[in-house]
Design an enzyme around this catalytic site. Sequence first.
Site, mmCIF file in Angstrom:
data_model
loop_
_atom_site.group_PDB
_atom_site.id
_atom_site.type_symbol
_atom_site.label_atom_id
_atom_site.label_comp_id
_atom_site.label_asym_id
_atom_site.label_seq_id
_atom_site.Cartn_x
_atom_site.Cartn_y
_atom_site.Cartn_z
ATOM 1 N N GLU A 1 -31.203 6.468 -8.693
ATOM 2 C CA GLU A 1 -30.455 7.387 -7.833
ATOM 3 C C GLU A 1 -30.856 8.838 -8.087
ATOM 4 O OE1 GLU A 1 -28.397 6.869 -5.284
ATOM 5 O OE2 GLU A 1 -28.829 4.723 -5.465
ATOM 6 N N CYS B 1 -31.941 3.447 11.318
ATOM 7 C CA CYS B 1 -31.443 4.698 11.898
ATOM 8 C C CYS B 1 -32.243 5.874 11.340
ATOM 9 C CB CYS B 1 -29.951 4.855 11.593
ATOM 10 S SG CYS B 1 -29.129 6.146 12.541
#
Length: 343
Positions: free
Chosen positions: A35, A189
Amino acid sequence: MKSFASRIIRWQRHHGRHTLPWQTSRNPYPIWLSEIMLQQTQVATVIPYFVRFVARFPDLPSLAAAHEDEVLALWSGLGYYSRARNLHAAARTIVAQGGDFPASPGAIAQLPGVGRSTAAAIAALAFGQPCAILDGNVKRVLARHAGIAGWPGHKQTEAALWQLAESYLPHTAIEAYTQGMMDLGALVCTRSQPACATCPVNTDCIAHTQHRTAELPAPRPKKTLPEKQVQMLLLFDRGELMLEKRPSHGIWGGLWSLPELAFDADPAIHCRNRFGFTALTQQVLPQLSHSFTHFKLHIRPVRLQLMPRHTDSPGQAWLPLADVLDAALPAPVRKLVTQLDGN
């Protein structure tokens, strides 16, 4: 119609990413590392860095025990080097406090370099904590689906997206939902030419049904980047190149770089006045440009062959050219050295 979250979960289980190198377990260490690396950086770029990093530092104690130079060397080329310094500092803090990675998003957010969304992602993926994330990909998915106008970086727009993200949270399968939101933004997307036909939430997506995917979310307001010019000195003595340790804070903090001087200064005079070295030859190399988030840097490299030096100073290192690339170098310096090595 099924809920937003249930459609995302179902899609992720069938079409999402399941083979990324940090997805092999729910161990918080590799999830946290991934992350941090993924902040401002694409997955394809991160994967080889992640693999090398965990091969050298497989757990928190090994990372905490490392010298900062080694951590930065493995990070070299990935950019945003404060992430590496914060990662190292966080590992030392966790180990000093007993070695258990914090499990709640609030506690994770107290670690250096960890913000609200990153903390939530770690808590959800490693510990199954029900907390919303809002990285760049998720902002795009939510803005398009709900028709939220405005640049997501504006406080009002971001606040609306956070409220929406929290309202969509499921009560179960939080890991699949969290990963699904990230995957949907990365794979379907996308910023340009989104694959709306394959999106699991296209039937009630405002951007899709109203043909507004090109305008949502609104782009960052355009701003002209200031430009700076600098000379970098490639000082050679008996086949070795001199590197300088940069201050721990600021651009390229803690990395090994090249001496810099003003663009209009005389390199030979600067070399003599600052270091006490005499340049025998001087060669100006092709200019190199490097873009940062807030400015663009134009670099004029100057190669100088020195008379044999007599003493070294703290914060300096003389290395054979073949060994320089093993140091923690900024990307443009690495490029310069690679070009020299090729010659």
